[in-house]
Design a protein around this motif. Structure first.
Motif, PDB file in Angstrom:
ATOM      1  N   GLY A  41       0.774  -1.242   0.000  1.00 48.52           N
ATOM      2  CA  GLY A  41       0.000   0.000   0.000  1.00 48.52           C
ATOM      3  C   GLY A  41       0.797   1.279   0.000  1.00 48.52           C
ATOM      4  N   HIS A  42       2.122   1.217  -0.004  1.00 45.40           N
ATOM      5  CA  HIS A  42       2.919   2.442   0.044  1.00 45.40           C
ATOM      6  C   HIS A  42       3.757   2.618  -1.215  1.00 45.40           C
ATOM      7  CE1 HIS A  42       1.757   2.877   4.213  1.00 45.40           C
ATOM      8  NE2 HIS A  42       2.204   1.655   4.468  1.00 45.40           N
ATOM      9  N   GLY A  43       3.486   1.849  -2.265  1.00 41.03           N
ATOM     10  CA  GLY A  43       4.296   1.914  -3.470  1.00 41.03           C
ATOM     11  C   GLY A  43       5.580   1.139  -3.293  1.00 41.03           C
ATOM     12  N   GLY A  44       6.234   0.868  -4.392  1.00 44.83           N
ATOM     13  CA  GLY A  44       7.485   0.132  -4.332  1.00 44.83           C
ATOM     14  C   GLY A  44       7.267  -1.370  -4.334  1.00 44.83           C
ATOM     15  N   VAL A  45       8.384  -2.091  -4.342  1.00 40.54           N
ATOM     16  CA  VAL A  45       8.384  -3.556  -4.402  1.00 40.54           C
ATOM     17  C   VAL A  45       9.264  -4.078  -3.282  1.00 40.54           C
ATOM     18  CG1 VAL A  45       8.965  -5.551  -5.812  1.00 40.54           C
ATOM     19  CG2 VAL A  45       8.043  -3.512  -6.902  1.00 40.54           C
ATOM     20  N   GLN A  46       8.721  -4.967  -2.496  1.00 38.58           N
ATOM     21  CA  GLN A  46       9.451  -5.479  -1.345  1.00 38.58           C
ATOM     22  C   GLN A  46      10.291  -6.695  -1.711  1.00 38.58           C
ATOM     23  OE1 GLN A  46       7.154  -6.937   2.068  1.00 38.58           O
ATOM     24  NE2 GLN A  46       8.561  -5.803   3.385  1.00 38.58           N
ATOM     25  N   ILE A  47      11.507  -6.742  -1.196  1.00 36.72           N
ATOM     26  CA  ILE A  47      12.392  -7.889  -1.388  1.00 36.72           C
ATOM     27  C   ILE A  47      12.095  -8.921  -0.311  1.00 36.72           C
ATOM     28  CG2 ILE A  47      14.787  -8.675  -1.393  1.00 36.72           C
ATOM     29  CD1 ILE A  47      15.592  -5.899  -2.358  1.00 36.72           C
ATOM     30  N   VAL A  48      11.720 -10.143  -0.765  1.00 36.93           N
ATOM     31  CA  VAL A  48      11.419 -11.207   0.191  1.00 36.93           C
ATOM     32  C   VAL A  48      12.427 -12.347   0.095  1.00 36.93           C
ATOM     33  CG1 VAL A  48       8.963 -10.667   0.261  1.00 36.93           C
ATOM     34  CG2 VAL A  48       9.809 -12.302  -1.435  1.00 36.93           C
ATOM     35  N   GLY A  49      13.359 -12.260  -0.831  1.00 35.63           N
ATOM     36  CA  GLY A  49      14.423 -13.249  -0.950  1.00 35.63           C
ATOM     37  C   GLY A  49      15.555 -12.695  -1.788  1.00 35.63           C
ATOM     38  N   ILE A  50      16.782 -13.111  -1.479  1.00 32.34           N
ATOM     39  CA  ILE A  50      17.964 -12.622  -2.199  1.00 32.34           C
ATOM     40  C   ILE A  50      18.840 -13.811  -2.558  1.00 32.34           C
ATOM     41  CG2 ILE A  50      20.040 -11.190  -2.071  1.00 32.34           C
ATOM     42  CD1 ILE A  50      18.614  -9.365  -0.135  1.00 32.34           C
ATOM     43  N   ASP A  51      19.248 -13.884  -3.833  1.00 32.98           N
ATOM     44  CA  ASP A  51      20.137 -14.954  -4.279  1.00 32.98           C
ATOM     45  C   ASP A  51      21.534 -14.769  -3.696  1.00 32.98           C
ATOM     46  OD1 ASP A  51      17.935 -15.447  -5.874  1.00 32.98           O
ATOM     47  OD2 ASP A  51      19.167 -16.106  -7.573  1.00 32.98           O
ATOM     48  N   ARG A  52      22.080 -15.853  -3.197  1.00 34.76           N
ATOM     49  CA  ARG A  52      23.439 -15.802  -2.657  1.00 34.76           C
ATOM     50  C   ARG A  52      24.417 -15.461  -3.783  1.00 34.76           C
ATOM     51  NH1 ARG A  52      25.370 -20.941   0.646  1.00 34.76           N
ATOM     52  NH2 ARG A  52      23.599 -20.202   1.886  1.00 34.76           N
ATOM     53  N   ASP A  53      25.272 -14.501  -3.533  1.00 31.13           N
ATOM     54  CA  ASP A  53      26.289 -14.055  -4.486  1.00 31.13           C
ATOM     55  C   ASP A  53      25.704 -13.401  -5.732  1.00 31.13           C
ATOM     56  OD1 ASP A  53      28.358 -14.975  -2.857  1.00 31.13           O
ATOM     57  OD2 ASP A  53      28.245 -16.994  -3.724  1.00 31.13           O
ATOM     58  N   GLY A  54      24.409 -13.057  -5.719  1.00 30.45           N
ATOM     59  CA  GLY A  54      23.806 -12.348  -6.838  1.00 30.45           C
ATOM     60  C   GLY A  54      24.056 -10.853  -6.757  1.00 30.45           C
ATOM     61  N   PRO A  55      23.645 -10.085  -7.774  1.00 27.64           N
ATOM     62  CA  PRO A  55      23.880  -8.640  -7.789  1.00 27.64           C
ATOM     63  C   PRO A  55      23.284  -7.918  -6.585  1.00 27.64           C
ATOM     64  CG  PRO A  55      23.224  -9.399  -9.956  1.00 27.64           C
ATOM     65  CD  PRO A  55      23.042 -10.560  -9.033  1.00 27.64           C
ATOM     66  N   ALA A  56      22.088  -8.324  -6.134  1.00 28.99           N
ATOM     67  CA  ALA A  56      21.461  -7.656  -4.998  1.00 28.99           C
ATOM     68  C   ALA A  56      22.251  -7.875  -3.714  1.00 28.99           C
ATOM     69  CB  ALA A  56      20.028  -8.148  -4.827  1.00 28.99           C
ATOM     70  N   MET A  57      22.730  -9.103  -3.527  1.00 31.33           N
ATOM     71  CA  MET A  57      23.544  -9.386  -2.347  1.00 31.33           C
ATOM     72  C   MET A  57      24.812  -8.544  -2.351  1.00 31.33           C
ATOM     73  SD  MET A  57      23.866 -11.247   0.449  1.00 31.33           S
ATOM     74  CE  MET A  57      22.789 -12.673   0.269  1.00 31.33           C
ATOM     75  N   LYS A  58      25.475  -8.450  -3.516  1.00 25.70           N
ATOM     76  CA  LYS A  58      26.705  -7.674  -3.607  1.00 25.70           C
ATOM     77  C   LYS A  58      26.464  -6.178  -3.424  1.00 25.70           C
ATOM     78  CE  LYS A  58      28.854 -11.118  -6.617  1.00 25.70           C
ATOM     79  NZ  LYS A  58      29.346 -11.420  -7.983  1.00 25.70           N
ATOM     80  N   ALA A  59      25.228  -5.740  -3.715  1.00 21.82           N
ATOM     81  CA  ALA A  59      24.888  -4.318  -3.533  1.00 21.82           C
ATOM     82  C   ALA A  59      24.416  -4.019  -2.110  1.00 21.82           C
ATOM     83  CB  ALA A  59      23.808  -3.917  -4.528  1.00 21.82           C
ATOM     84  N   HIS A  60      24.429  -5.048  -1.248  1.00 24.81           N
ATOM     85  CA  HIS A  60      24.058  -4.903   0.163  1.00 24.81           C
ATOM     86  C   HIS A  60      22.577  -4.586   0.358  1.00 24.81           C
ATOM     87  CE1 HIS A  60      28.324  -5.133   0.999  1.00 24.81           C
ATOM     88  NE2 HIS A  60      28.544  -4.083   0.214  1.00 24.81           N
ATOM     89  N   LEU A  61      21.746  -5.133  -0.529  1.00 25.92           N
ATOM     90  CA  LEU A  61      20.309  -5.081  -0.293  1.00 25.92           C
ATOM     91  C   LEU A  61      19.941  -6.109   0.767  1.00 25.92           C
ATOM     92  CD1 LEU A  61      19.136  -4.796  -3.987  1.00 25.92           C
ATOM     93  CD2 LEU A  61      18.768  -3.069  -2.235  1.00 25.92           C
ATOM     94  N   HIS A  62      18.856  -5.844   1.486  1.00 21.33           N
ATOM     95  CA  HIS A  62      18.416  -6.713   2.567  1.00 21.33           C
ATOM     96  C   HIS A  62      17.002  -7.204   2.300  1.00 21.33           C
ATOM     97  CE1 HIS A  62      21.257  -4.351   5.523  1.00 21.33           C
ATOM     98  NE2 HIS A  62      21.920  -5.074   4.627  1.00 21.33           N
ATOM     99  N   ILE A  63      16.682  -8.377   2.821  1.00 19.45           N
ATOM    100  CA  ILE A  63      15.292  -8.827   2.821  1.00 19.45           C
ATOM    101  C   ILE A  63      14.470  -7.827   3.640  1.00 19.45           C
ATOM    102  CG2 ILE A  63      13.717 -10.617   3.659  1.00 19.45           C
ATOM    103  CD1 ILE A  63      15.864 -12.667   2.972  1.00 19.45           C
TER     104      ILE A  63
END
Length: 382
Positions: free
Chosen positions: A302-324
């Motif tokens: 309800g607040h816009g945006g997309v929530q991260i509910v899982g992150i691939d190990r050693d993927g781009p998101a993990m390397k960018a320090h994104l969090h669940i």
């Protein structure tokens, strides 16, 4: 990742089946997302309709574009096709039609099993043809029949399963007729459209109708963004073009909703704004490179945006320090409201390029740099 609710209607890909046509479950395979918009140079300039005062007849349009529409037959050695899962000796949609004897004759003459028949269209005089990937997938031999009856063997240039687009090529001793792309972004709901192809393997046919809807997600892949058309299309029409009244290709016919196996007036074509750049990249490289972030997504609460509910190990998101739990609200300066928008945005980026992800973490807004990865073949969520 958020997935839309399952549908109940059967969706058929339109290649005449042996192994090439399949009935697919009408549940989504991922968040739908159109491909990046192509550069304007991919499209011909808009032209006045051939049918200038209303569609009293489509005959001038048929004469203009018909020579560039081709029929495609695909085959596999009898031994290989017997070993293939789901093998059927004769495509059921061909049984009882005038095309059945041609399938049987070719099988006897060449020791082959016909996998199916489909359609395509020439996009330049050197013999480059656009069709659906499911029409030519798994074929040992591809045979193209032109409108004048000439037949040529074809080679696969490249295919993209995620959009179901393939490019093949024939070599002819003369320049061949071809049709230009039209800009599907200019097509309105209610516009006339003419579909051409090879229904049930009968040979070249045309039908007419209107664009019934845009942006349909039919659950065949993560980049679904189809025109819905009511021009009758049937098994065998797969890969054939849909034209505007100016004779420009604005969609590639791909699937139908059908409880019976035939047309009930609900067909789907992939718009040229998606297909044209895919075709150009397949011609250059034989494959499609898409960006990938390596996350599992859910639309924000309800607040816009997309929530991260899982992150691939050693993927781009993990390397960018994104969090669940992080909520992605923008990519560079492009606002993101749904998982569909995020997949579209990241897929459009060149792998190994850098993007700025604007995220909401708890009550703080952060900007993180991420190096976009190569989308794996196993069709990840993003």
């Amino acid at each position: 990742m958020h997935r839309p609710a399952s549908r109940l209607l059967p969706v058929l890909l339109l290649g005449i089946p042996g192994l090439t046509m399949q009935t697919v479950a009408a549940c989504a395979q991922g968040a739908a997302s159109p491909a990046p918009q192509p550069t304007p140079s991919l499209f011909a300039a808009p032209v006045a309709p051939v049918v200038s005062s209303g569609p009293l007849t489509f005959a001038p349009l048929v004469r203009q574009v018909g020579p560039a529409v081709v029929n495609i037959a695909v085959s596999q050695s009898a031994q290989d096709s017997r070993q293939a899962p789901g093998h059927q000796p004769l495509p059921p949609s061909v049984k009882g039609t005038p095309f059945e004897h041609r399938f049987r004759e070719r099988m006897r003459a060449h020791g082959e099993e016909m996998l199916g028949a489909g359609s395509g269209f020439l996009i330049d005089p050197t013999g480059v043809i656009v069709t659906n990937a499911h029409v030519v997938g798994g074929a040992d031999q591809i045979t193209v029949s032109l409108a004048d009856g000439a037949e040529y063997p074809a080679q696969l240039v490249g295919s993209d399963d995620l959009t179901d687009i393939a490019v093949i090529q024939i070599r002819a001793p003369r320049p061949l007729p071809f049709v230009p792309w039209g800009d599907s972004r200019l097509v309105n709901i209610g516009d006339w459209i003419m579909a051409a192809g090879n229904p049930f393997g009968l040979g070249s046919s045309v039908t007419a109708g209107i664009v019934s809807a845009r942006g349909r997600d039919i659950g065949t892949g993560p980049f679904d963004d189809f025109f819905q058309i009511d021009a009758p299309i049937n098994p065998g029409n797969s890969g054939g073009p849909s034209f505007n009244l100016g004779g420009q290709v604005v969609a590639v016919n791909t699937a139908i909703v059908s409880p019976t196996g035939g047309s009930v007036g609900i067909g789907f074509g992939l718009p040229s704004e998606i297909v044209a750049p895919i075709v150009e990249e397949l011609r250059r490289k034989g494959r499609i490179d898409r960006g990938w972030l390596g996350v599992t997504l859910a639309d924000g609460p309800g607040h816009g945006g997309v929530q991260i509910v899982g992150i691939d190990r050693d993927g781009p998101a993990m390397k960018a320090h994104l969090h669940i739990g992080d909520v992605i609200i923008a990519v560079n300066d492009e606002p993101i409201d749904t998982s569909r928008m995020l997949i579209r945005s990241i897929a459009a980026k060149q792998p190994e390029s850098t993007v700025v992800l604007h995220i909401r973490r708890h009550h703080e807004i952060l900007g993180l740099n991420a190096c976009v990865g190569h989308r794996p073949d196993e069709d990840p969520e993003d």
